[in-house]
Design a protein around this motif. Sequence first.
Motif, PDB file in Angstrom:
ATOM      1  N   ALA A   1      29.601 -17.717  48.264  1.00 14.83           N
ATOM      2  CA  ALA A   1      30.611 -16.773  47.779  1.00 14.83           C
ATOM      3  C   ALA A   1      30.092 -15.933  46.630  1.00 14.83           C
ATOM      4  O   ALA A   1      30.547 -14.805  46.422  1.00 14.83           O
ATOM      5  CB  ALA A   1      31.849 -17.539  47.348  1.00 14.83           C
ATOM      6  N   GLY A   2      29.162 -16.468  45.860  1.00 13.17           N
ATOM      7  CA  GLY A   2      28.645 -15.726  44.713  1.00 13.17           C
ATOM      8  C   GLY A   2      27.992 -16.653  43.714  1.00 13.17           C
ATOM      9  O   GLY A   2      27.929 -17.875  43.915  1.00 13.17           O
TER      10      GLY A   2
ATOM     11  N   PRO B   1      28.971 -10.875  45.902  1.00 16.81           N
ATOM     12  CA  PRO B   1      28.756  -9.814  46.882  1.00 16.81           C
ATOM     13  C   PRO B   1      30.027  -9.538  47.675  1.00 16.81           C
ATOM     14  O   PRO B   1      30.645 -10.470  48.202  1.00 16.81           O
ATOM     15  CB  PRO B   1      27.672 -10.373  47.800  1.00 16.81           C
ATOM     16  CG  PRO B   1      27.335 -11.730  47.325  1.00 16.81           C
ATOM     17  CD  PRO B   1      28.309 -12.134  46.271  1.00 16.81           C
TER      18      PRO B   1
ATOM     19  N   GLU C   1      27.435  -3.123  41.370  1.00 13.94           N
ATOM     20  CA  GLU C   1      26.090  -2.625  41.670  1.00 13.94           C
ATOM     21  C   GLU C   1      26.000  -2.393  43.169  1.00 13.94           C
ATOM     22  O   GLU C   1      26.423  -3.231  43.971  1.00 13.94           O
ATOM     23  CB  GLU C   1      25.040  -3.644  41.244  1.00 13.94           C
ATOM     24  CG  GLU C   1      23.613  -3.139  41.469  1.00 13.94           C
ATOM     25  CD  GLU C   1      22.588  -4.129  40.948  1.00 13.94           C
ATOM     26  OE1 GLU C   1      21.959  -3.844  39.932  1.00 13.94           O
ATOM     27  OE2 GLU C   1      22.434  -5.207  41.557  1.00 13.94           O
TER      28      GLU C   1
ATOM     29  N   ILE D   1      23.278  -1.271  46.112  1.00 14.60           N
ATOM     30  CA  ILE D   1      21.889  -1.000  46.491  1.00 14.60           C
ATOM     31  C   ILE D   1      21.875  -0.600  47.955  1.00 14.60           C
ATOM     32  O   ILE D   1      22.358  -1.334  48.821  1.00 14.60           O
ATOM     33  CB  ILE D   1      21.002  -2.248  46.297  1.00 14.60           C
ATOM     34  CG1 ILE D   1      21.013  -2.695  44.833  1.00 14.60           C
ATOM     35  CG2 ILE D   1      19.572  -1.953  46.731  1.00 14.60           C
ATOM     36  CD1 ILE D   1      20.248  -3.980  44.579  1.00 14.60           C
ATOM     37  N   LYS D   2      21.373   0.565  48.223  1.00 16.80           N
ATOM     38  CA  LYS D   2      21.276   1.043  49.599  1.00 16.80           C
ATOM     39  C   LYS D   2      19.925   1.713  49.765  1.00 16.80           C
ATOM     40  O   LYS D   2      19.651   2.749  49.144  1.00 16.80           O
ATOM     41  CB  LYS D   2      22.407   2.042  49.882  1.00 16.80           C
ATOM     42  CG  LYS D   2      22.563   2.399  51.355  1.00 16.80           C
ATOM     43  CD  LYS D   2      23.190   1.249  52.121  1.00 16.80           C
ATOM     44  CE  LYS D   2      23.515   1.643  53.558  1.00 16.80           C
ATOM     45  NZ  LYS D   2      24.047   0.507  54.329  1.00 16.80           N
ATOM     46  N   ASN D   3      19.116   1.118  50.602  1.00 12.78           N
ATOM     47  CA  ASN D   3      17.767   1.632  50.810  1.00 12.78           C
ATOM     48  C   ASN D   3      17.052   1.801  49.461  1.00 12.78           C
ATOM     49  O   ASN D   3      16.870   0.842  48.752  1.00 12.78           O
ATOM     50  CB  ASN D   3      17.796   2.916  51.620  1.00 12.78           C
ATOM     51  CG  ASN D   3      18.403   2.697  52.990  1.00 12.78           C
ATOM     52  OD1 ASN D   3      18.418   1.582  53.487  1.00 12.78           O
ATOM     53  ND2 ASN D   3      18.907   3.745  53.600  1.00 12.78           N
TER      54      ASN D   3
ATOM     55  N   LYS E   1      30.353  -7.699  39.454  1.00 11.45           N
ATOM     56  CA  LYS E   1      29.870  -8.540  38.372  1.00 11.45           C
ATOM     57  C   LYS E   1      30.882  -8.605  37.241  1.00 11.45           C
ATOM     58  O   LYS E   1      31.603  -7.635  36.989  1.00 11.45           O
ATOM     59  CB  LYS E   1      28.549  -7.993  37.835  1.00 11.45           C
ATOM     60  CG  LYS E   1      27.443  -7.942  38.886  1.00 11.45           C
ATOM     61  CD  LYS E   1      26.173  -7.376  38.323  1.00 11.45           C
ATOM     62  CE  LYS E   1      25.070  -7.428  39.371  1.00 11.45           C
ATOM     63  NZ  LYS E   1      23.773  -6.993  38.827  1.00 11.45           N
TER      64      LYS E   1
ATOM     65  N   GLY F   1      30.993  -6.915  50.578  1.00 15.37           N
ATOM     66  CA  GLY F   1      30.526  -5.826  51.431  1.00 15.37           C
ATOM     67  C   GLY F   1      29.170  -5.345  50.976  1.00 15.37           C
ATOM     68  O   GLY F   1      28.222  -6.110  50.862  1.00 15.37           O
ATOM     69  N   GLU F   2      29.102  -4.060  50.669  1.00 21.19           N
ATOM     70  CA  GLU F   2      27.816  -3.469  50.296  1.00 21.19           C
ATOM     71  C   GLU F   2      27.555  -3.487  48.797  1.00 21.19           C
ATOM     72  O   GLU F   2      26.516  -3.008  48.344  1.00 21.19           O
ATOM     73  CB  GLU F   2      27.743  -2.033  50.807  1.00 21.19           C
ATOM     74  CG  GLU F   2      27.709  -1.944  52.330  1.00 21.19           C
ATOM     75  CD  GLU F   2      27.271  -0.571  52.801  1.00 21.19           C
ATOM     76  OE1 GLU F   2      27.275   0.363  51.991  1.00 21.19           O
ATOM     77  OE2 GLU F   2      26.909  -0.471  53.983  1.00 21.19           O
ATOM     78  N   VAL F   3      28.513  -3.991  48.010  1.00 24.40           N
ATOM     79  CA  VAL F   3      28.303  -3.997  46.558  1.00 24.40           C
ATOM     80  C   VAL F   3      28.316  -5.423  46.025  1.00 24.40           C
ATOM     81  O   VAL F   3      28.788  -6.349  46.688  1.00 24.40           O
ATOM     82  CB  VAL F   3      29.383  -3.173  45.809  1.00 24.40           C
ATOM     83  CG1 VAL F   3      29.419  -1.751  46.304  1.00 24.40           C
ATOM     84  CG2 VAL F   3      30.749  -3.826  45.949  1.00 24.40           C
ATOM     85  N   THR F   4      27.768  -5.564  44.833  1.00 28.05           N
ATOM     86  CA  THR F   4      27.888  -6.822  44.117  1.00 28.05           C
ATOM     87  C   THR F   4      28.799  -6.581  42.922  1.00 28.05           C
ATOM     88  O   THR F   4      28.521  -5.707  42.088  1.00 28.05           O
ATOM     89  CB  THR F   4      26.513  -7.320  43.627  1.00 28.05           C
ATOM     90  OG1 THR F   4      25.642  -7.426  44.761  1.00 28.05           O
ATOM     91  CG2 THR F   4      26.640  -8.686  42.975  1.00 28.05           C
TER      92      THR F   4
END
Lengths: 366, 269
Positions: free
Chosen positions: A200-201, A234, A261, A263-265, A241, A236-239
Motif C-alpha cells: 500500500a505504501g 502510490p 510526485e 514520474i512519467k518517462n 507523500k 495510480g501514476e503519482v506518489t
Amino acid sequence: MKKIIVSIALLFAVLTLAFAADVYFSGDTSLYSVLSLPPVNDPWEFTDVSLSQDFELDVYADSSAFFFSAGVEYDALESTLDSYLSEVYGDYFLNSFAFRLGRQKASWGTAEILSAVDVLTPSDLSDPIDFFKMAVDALKISYDAFPLVFDAYWIPFFTASVLPQSVLDVYSFYNISISEPENKIENSEGAAKVSAYTSAGDFSLYGYYGWEDTPNSTGKYDRLIMGGASAAVPVGEVTVKGEAAWYPKRDAVVSATAGVEWIKNDLTLTGELYGQWNKEDENITGQAGLAASYSLFDGDMELSAGGILEFKELDGAVTAELSYSFTDELKATASVFYMFEGSEGTGTYGAYKDLDSARIEVSYSF
Amino acid sequence: MKKIRILVLALLIALCALMTVSAEELTGLQIIRESDNLPQPDTSSVKATLVIHSKKGNEKTRQVIMKSKDYGDVTKEVIVFTAPKDVSGVGYLMFNYPENSDGTKKDSENWLFMPALKKVKRIASSGTEAEGNFMGTDFTYEDMGDRAISKDTYTLLGEEVVNGVNCYKVKCESIARTEKDPDRIAYIGTEDFLLYRCEFYDRHGSLHRVLECSDIEYIDGYACTKVMKMENVQSGTWSKITLSDVQYNTSAIDDSLFTVAALEQGRIR
C-alpha cells in the motif's frame, strides 16, 4: 574526541581492505564560477571562482564495507586552499543487523523540497542558495525485518550547522558568542526510526532527542525533541507523500508537509505544501514548493527548475538549471538563482535578495 | 510474447523444452506459451555492461549489478549501478507480480535509491513501467518487465532462419494499441524456444526497433543470452547489454538482498 570515531572508522577501513573483494576509487574535478545578478560593476565580474577535487573510496568485503569521501577546494579569488572530509564510515553486516560507525550523512522523510521531519543531520547554510547536508559522527544500528526496518542512531558529539556570514556578523555586532553543547555523554543525541514498506505504501515513525542545529538569540543551542511520521503512497501514476512532526520545545510546535510526485518517462514533477503552527501567536505559516526535471537526448541533457514561495511575505526563490553530459566523464552545468523579496523583504528568502546569481560549472569524473 | 526481460531472467529460457509436437500443430499463442513456460532459475546474479551508441557515433558505458529471485507469487529484482561515477550507487528494487488467471496483474512495487540524497524513494509503478528509455538506453522499462500474454494476440507468420537458427516468426499485436510499439514480430527458435530476434513496430506500422540476441550459453542447465543489442532504426542509435559473472540458483542470493534496507545500505554487490 570526534577523532576517535573517525579513527575507528579508518581502522575498520584497513581491516576491510585486507579482506576486500571489491575496491572502487573515483573522483570529481570541478571548476565552478559565480556571477552576481545584476552585475555590480563589470558584467563579467565573478564573485566566486573555485576549483575542487573530490575523492571517493568504496571497499567491500563479505560482511563489511568502508566508504571514504573527501576533497580539496582552491578559491581562486581569495587564493586559499581548503580541505574537507565529507564522510568516512565502516559498515558491518550480521544477519539482519547492520552497524555503521563513523562520519555519515542521513536523510529522513519523504518530502523532496520542504521536509517537516528531516532533523537528523545539520546543513551547511553558508551558501543559502545551495544548502547541503553535513555529516555527523554517529553509530547507526539497523535491524531489517522486511517489511519492517528499525534504525537507531547514537550521536555522541554535537555537530552544528555552518551559518552564513551575514548571520555570524549579526552575532558579532551584538557581541554574542556562540557556544556549542559540551562534548559530554549526557549531551549525546539519540534518534530512532521504524519503517514499514508495504504494497500500500511506505510508512515511517521518527523520534529524536538532541539539539537544534542553529543557535538561539543568546548564542546557545536549545534542546530539540521531535516525534514525527511520514508516508509515501502510490496512487495510480503519482506518489502521494506526507510528513507531520511535533516539536514540543519549539514555538512552531507542529509542522507538516503534503505533496505529490509524478514520474512519467523522462519527466519528474513534484509539488509540496508545508505548514507550521506557532504556539505563541496561534498562527499558521506556510510555504509551497514546486520542482520539475526533464531529461532529453537519451539523458545527455537535463533541464530542471524549481521554486519556493513563502506565504507570509510572499517572498521566495526560483532556480533553473541546464546540464549537458558531453561524455560519461565530462559535464557542464549552467544555472540561475533568483530570490524575490516579497512585501517586507525580511522573509527567509527575501533577506537574501542580494545573492541572485548565475553559475557555471564544468566537471570531470573518473 | 515471451517478454524481453533484460534482467537476465528474461531472455534466459531453459533448454529442456521437449518438442513433441510439430510446427504445423502449433499456433502463435502456443509457441509463445511454450516459450513462456520454459523453466527458469529461481535466482540469478549477473554483472552487465550497457553500451549506449548515439547517432553521432559517441558511446557511453554503464555497468550494473542485477540480482533476482522468483518467489512464485512475486519476483523480486534489484539493479545497482556501479559505473560511471554520476550514477554509481543508484539502485532500483522492484517487486513484480505474475498475471492472474483473469488476465489482471497487481501493480509492481518500486523503490529508487539515490546516494546523493541519502534516501530511498517510493515510485509509482507507472514511473518504471512506462515506455521511457531505461537509463538512456534504447531499451524501455517495459522491455525489462513481464508483459502479460493476455495483452496481445498472436499469429504464426511462418519460419525463418535467424543467424543460422531456424525460428518461428510470430506476430504479437497489442489489444489495447496504446503502446508506442504496439506490434512486434518475435523470432523464436523452433528447437529451443529461445528468443533470437524481435522487431518492434510503431503505431504507423513502421519498423522502430530491432532486438538481436546472441552468445547464448547454458549455465547450470539454463540458457543465458549474454549479448542483447537493441537498435532504433528510426533514430540510428543502438544499445548493447553484455552479461558476465552469471550465477543461477546460488545460495549467495538470500532474501535479505531484496529489501529496501539492503538497497540503502549498499549491500548489493
